[in-house]
Write a protein that holds these residues in place. Structure first.
Motif, PDB file in Angstrom:
ATOM      1  N   VAL A   1       3.067  10.503  11.919  1.00 14.50           N
ATOM      2  CA  VAL A   1       2.551   9.194  11.522  1.00 14.50           C
ATOM      3  C   VAL A   1       3.537   8.073  11.858  1.00 14.50           C
ATOM      4  CG1 VAL A   1       0.912  10.015   9.803  1.00 14.50           C
ATOM      5  CG2 VAL A   1       3.291   9.628   9.125  1.00 14.50           C
TER       6      VAL A   1
ATOM      7  N   LEU B   1      -4.952   7.045  13.164  1.00 13.08           N
ATOM      8  CA  LEU B   1      -4.060   6.725  14.285  1.00 13.08           C
ATOM      9  C   LEU B   1      -4.604   7.198  15.633  1.00 13.08           C
ATOM     10  CD1 LEU B   1      -0.534   7.537  12.779  1.00 13.08           C
ATOM     11  CD2 LEU B   1      -1.789   5.377  12.762  1.00 13.08           C
TER      12      LEU B   1
ATOM     13  N   ILE C   1      -5.863  10.837   8.585  1.00 14.35           N
ATOM     14  CA  ILE C   1      -6.174   9.993   7.422  1.00 14.35           C
ATOM     15  C   ILE C   1      -5.731   8.548   7.628  1.00 14.35           C
ATOM     16  CG2 ILE C   1      -6.288  11.863   5.707  1.00 14.35           C
ATOM     17  CD1 ILE C   1      -3.542  10.910   4.702  1.00 14.35           C
ATOM     18  N   HIS C   2      -4.741   8.340   8.498  1.00 13.93           N
ATOM     19  CA  HIS C   2      -4.306   6.964   8.756  1.00 13.93           C
ATOM     20  C   HIS C   2      -5.035   6.348   9.954  1.00 13.93           C
ATOM     21  CE1 HIS C   2      -1.188   6.670   5.703  1.00 13.93           C
ATOM     22  NE2 HIS C   2      -0.859   7.912   5.992  1.00 13.93           N
TER      23      HIS C   2
ATOM     24  N   ALA D   1       0.330   4.505   0.188  1.00 17.67           N
ATOM     25  CA  ALA D   1       0.073   5.530   1.220  1.00 17.67           C
ATOM     26  C   ALA D   1       0.687   5.090   2.554  1.00 17.67           C
ATOM     27  CB  ALA D   1      -1.422   5.771   1.374  1.00 17.67           C
ATOM     28  N   GLN D   2       0.541   3.815   2.840  1.00 18.66           N
ATOM     29  CA  GLN D   2       1.124   3.247   4.061  1.00 18.66           C
ATOM     30  C   GLN D   2       2.653   3.351   4.030  1.00 18.66           C
ATOM     31  OE1 GLN D   2      -1.041   2.119   6.340  1.00 18.66           O
ATOM     32  NE2 GLN D   2       0.720   2.012   7.715  1.00 18.66           N
TER      33      GLN D   2
ATOM     34  N   ALA E   1       3.866   6.741   4.809  1.00 22.09           N
ATOM     35  CA  ALA E   1       3.815   7.054   6.240  1.00 22.09           C
ATOM     36  C   ALA E   1       5.050   6.473   6.931  1.00 22.09           C
ATOM     37  CB  ALA E   1       2.541   6.498   6.857  1.00 22.09           C
ATOM     38  N   ARG E   2       5.432   5.264   6.520  1.00 20.96           N
ATOM     39  CA  ARG E   2       6.593   4.609   7.163  1.00 20.96           C
ATOM     40  C   ARG E   2       7.916   5.205   6.700  1.00 20.96           C
ATOM     41  NH1 ARG E   2       5.980  -1.593   6.126  1.00 20.96           N
ATOM     42  NH2 ARG E   2       7.706  -1.725   7.613  1.00 20.96           N
TER      43      ARG E   2
ATOM     44  N   ASP F   1       0.870  -1.175   0.000  1.00 16.96           N
ATOM     45  CA  ASP F   1       0.000   0.000   0.000  1.00 16.96           C
ATOM     46  C   ASP F   1       0.912   1.232   0.000  1.00 16.96           C
ATOM     47  OD1 ASP F   1      -1.327   2.275   1.011  1.00 16.96           O
ATOM     48  OD2 ASP F   1      -2.776   1.051   2.105  1.00 16.96           O
TER      49      ASP F   1
ATOM     50  N   GLY G   1      -1.963  13.716   8.929  1.00 17.12           N
ATOM     51  CA  GLY G   1      -1.556  12.324   8.678  1.00 17.12           C
ATOM     52  C   GLY G   1      -2.222  11.347   9.644  1.00 17.12           C
ATOM     53  N   PRO G   2      -2.109  11.614  10.966  1.00 12.01           N
ATOM     54  CA  PRO G   2      -2.771  10.714  11.918  1.00 12.01           C
ATOM     55  C   PRO G   2      -4.273  10.581  11.638  1.00 12.01           C
ATOM     56  CG  PRO G   2      -1.299  12.206  13.071  1.00 12.01           C
ATOM     57  CD  PRO G   2      -1.289  12.623  11.628  1.00 12.01           C
TER      58      PRO G   2
END
Ligand SMILES: Nc1ncnc2c1ncn2[C@@H]1O[C@H](COP(=O)(O)OP(=O)(O)O)[C@@H](O)[C@H]1O
Ligand SMILES: [Mg+2]
Length: 276
Positions: A189, A138, A135-136, A105-106, A109-110, A103, A132-133
């Motif tokens: 994120v 978190l 949309i993810h 988008a994932q 983030a990483r 993914d 970010g948090p």
């Protein structure tokens, strides 16, 4: 720049021995035989490079040598360039980031990225970091989000300057503060790796020094890859340095060694200012 046993033992006699491989213990990312073409232009040529945990890797070399292109491979930012073709293998924690299950988008983030020009969204300081948090997914509650925003701004060294005006626009901050806001946004994120493409070249010397200090603190928690055309900056902030020339990775090793005892003539010419 940090001492390292292998480097401190460097002596003219040792320099005669064949170069030891640039060993990185349990790298967080590994690139193997990475090529990038833009149409006919071969911008990155079979580059293999590891990214170590809790350290800063600096990528240096003359303009146009492929530093930004290679950096963008590490979180698939080149996917957004229609005529860019990437081949080779890049892993994050042993998993192929170009694999079918990834993914994107994932991944981003990483493996976060900070650009040369600070790019806050036209929203409040709080919203920039919370984006970010949100949309993810978190944070389940507002208090969780507040906590992430606070900690991210603290880690980015910006909290004390903005804690009383979190609802003012991010764009109202100074350039250096905006860049630290972008770093806070990346941190929010919980990335493993932070990529930085000439993050201080739009900043004045004092703001640049703050960002450099911050980079040194951040490596306690993240792996960092920084592209810089400023060799003094590479020497100050990194533990490993990679020298690129016309798409090739010429040499990579401990920063102290690259700057005091380069093994390749091309590297030596560059660091002694003979070209570039
Ligand atoms: N989007 C693009 N389309 C076509 N060519 C590009 C693009 N981006 C970079 N290049 C070319 O690829 C080479 C490497 O560029 P780049 O990675 O930006 O180098 P650096 O960051 O080291 O200055 C250069 O010759 C540059 O002109
Ligand atoms: Mg560049």
């Amino acid at each position: 720049m940090q001492g390292d046993a292998a480097v401190m033992n460097d002596s003219p006699m040792l320099a005669e021995t064949p170069p030891a491989a640039d060993v990185v213990a349990s790298p967080v990312m590994s690139a193997r035989r990475v090529d990038v073409h833009y149409g006919d232009k071969h911008a990155v040529k079979s580059v293999s490079l590891d990214i170590g945990r809790n350290q800063v890797l600096a990528m240096i070399g003359p303009s146009g040598c492929g530093k930004s292109t290679f950096l963008r491979c590490l979180n698939r930012m080149n996917d957004t360039i229609a005529h860019a073709r990437v081949s080779g293998t890049i892993t994050l924690d042993g998993q192929d980031i170009y694999g079918p299950g990834q993914d994107v988008a994932q991944l981003r983030a990483r493996v976060g990225i900070v650009f040369q020009k600070p790019t806050p969204f036209p929203q409040s300081i709080y919203a920039n970091v919370a984006y970010g948090p949100r949309i993810h997914g978190l944070a389940r509650h507002r208090t969780d989000l507040d906590e992430i925003v606070t900690v991210s701004l603290q880690r980015a060294g910006l909290w004390d300057e903005v804690k009383d005006r979190l609802s003012t626009p991010g764009t109202s901050l100074s350039g250096g503060q905006q860049q630290r806001l972008c770093i806070a946004r990346t941190i929010a994120v919980s990335p493993e790796v932070i990529l930085m493409d000439e993050p201080t070249s739009a900043l004045d010397p004092i703001a640049s020094a703050k960002v450099e200090d911050l980079i040194d603190e951040l490596r306690a928690n993240y792996a960092i890859v920084i592209v810089t055309h400023n060799m003094q900056q590479a020497a100050r902030v990194s533990q490993r340095t990679a020298y690129f020339h016309m798409g090739d990775l010429v040499e990579v090793g401990p920063t102290d060694r690259i700057f005091t005892n380069p093994r390749q003539k091309l590297t030596e010419d560059y660091i002694t200012g003979r070209f570039g």
